[in-house]
Write a protein that holds these residues in place. Structure first.
Motif: not given
Length: 377
Positions: A197, A200-201, A204-206, A208, A210, A213
């Protein structure tokens, strides 16, 4: 980049056609423009073509992501580079250190000081892979060596590590790999959320990303191979280790990614998008003292040093390289680097490196030609 990368992509196609591996994917950024090229197939017996979205087990390129993730916590004040990590990892309190590197495990003295985040990032925490015939090497081979992530839950891993003496005083000696696994145990304790998490926070999230992981068990990976006298042999144990969600989410070698994702990640670091400029510069510049540097030189040579979870070129190097270039390689056949001007190269293959003498010159030399052509207009 019309025409600039033709020689590079031809070199990759020739590598695959030679039988070196069934397939690979590479990506470059030259002068701000990005290209990705896929060659070959998923496996010797699988005719599905490689493509830019093909997921790879990136092994030690995970360390670059781990360094950036840790420094994101430094950037917002959650962590300090000189924090004592035993605050969150009590197994690393009251450290004992071998009297000499080859001493029996019972012959120890107290540590001169605490183990810090800086020590983990620079791999000078006092533990790691010992390539010599020592009692420490024998006692830690199953625990601290790769290429698969630890088969233990993080708390169990830390308990076993804490039961062993350090091989060197914190800050004295560069030792490879395991510092990134301890970092993997530390960061979720500090942040109060699972490592997946946190990744991702903050990354990878900011950005993009995808395709980046820890494995989920749903990926369709290309086969992984080891070179043997009889030809390529599937690395079954390695493949099995990534066939389901891991017990230990490892930033030492446990991430999966795609070439476009990794180019984007390196670009975000190089362009000071992911970290403040000062921290990014620290991560990608030489952080070792003269006393620490010989440990890394044993692995990578005298013209390389180490930043925060990244190698850094300090000397002239090969004809295609430059001082100030940074990046790393993964034992599963991955390599990535960023040049001082922001040009980027990434190549993911299916073939394990045969040893420290194996290199990726077949990628980097033609990439250097493409860069030279771009610079000359």
């Amino acid at each position: 980049m019309p025409g600039l990368t033709d020689v590079l992509w031809d070199s990759l196609e020739a590598r695959v056609s030679s039988g070196w591996c069934p397939g690979l994917v590479a990506g470059v950024r030259i002068g701000g423009e990005v290209e990705v090229h896929a060659a070959g197939t998923y496996a010797l017996d699988d005719v599905r073509p490689m493509n830019p979205a093909t997921p790879f087990r990136i092994s030690s390129l995970s360390k670059l992501v781990g360094g950036a993730l840790a420094l994101s916590l430094v950037a917002d004040g959650t962590l300090d580079l000189d924090d004592d990590v035993s605050r969150w990892l009590p197994d690393l309190a009251e450290l004992r250190v071998l009297a000499t590197p080859d001493a029996p495990l019972a012959v120890t003295g107290p540590a001169r000081g605490p183990m810090t985040l800086r020590h983990l990032l620079t791999m000078t925490a006092g533990f790691g892979i010992d390539f010599g015939p020592t009692p420490y090497a024998a006692a830690t081979r199953d625990l601290l060596w790769g290429p698969t992530p630890p088969a233990l839950a993080p708390d169990e891993y830390m308990a076993r590590l804490g039961s062993l003496p350090l091989a060197a005083q914190p800050g004295d000696r560069w030792m490879y790999h395991a510092g990134a696994d301890v970092l993997s145990a530390l960061l979720p304790k500090v942040a109060g959320i699972p490592l997946r998490d946190l990744l991702a926070e903050r990354i990878t999230g900011p950005l993009g990303l995808a395709g980046t992981d820890f494995p989920t068990g749903q990926e369709e990976f290309p086969a992984a191979y080891e070179a043997t006298a009889g030809g390529l042999l599937e690395a079954a144990a390695y493949q099995d280790a990534f066939a389901s969600p891991p017990v230990f989410e490892s930033l030492a070698g446990g991430l999966v990614s795609t070439v476009p994702d990794f180019v984007s990640f390196l670009a975000a670091l190089a362009d000071d998008v992911l970290l403040p400029a000062g921290l990014g510069a620290q991560m990608t510049s030489d952080q070792l003292t003269d006393a620490q540097r010989p440990g890394f030189a044993e692995l990578a040579g005298p013209e390389e040093s180490w930043g925060f979870m990244s190698a850094v070129q300090t000397g002239p190097g090969a004809s295609w390289s430059e001082p100030g270039m940074w990046g790393w390689a993964g034992g599963s056949g991955t390599s990535a680097a960023v040049y001082p001007n922001g040009d980027i190269g990434v190549v993911f293959t299916q073939r394990f490196m045969a040893g420290p003498d194996e290199n990726f010159d077949w990628f980097w030399a033609p990439f250097g030609q493409a860069r030279s052509q771009a610079a000359s207009g």
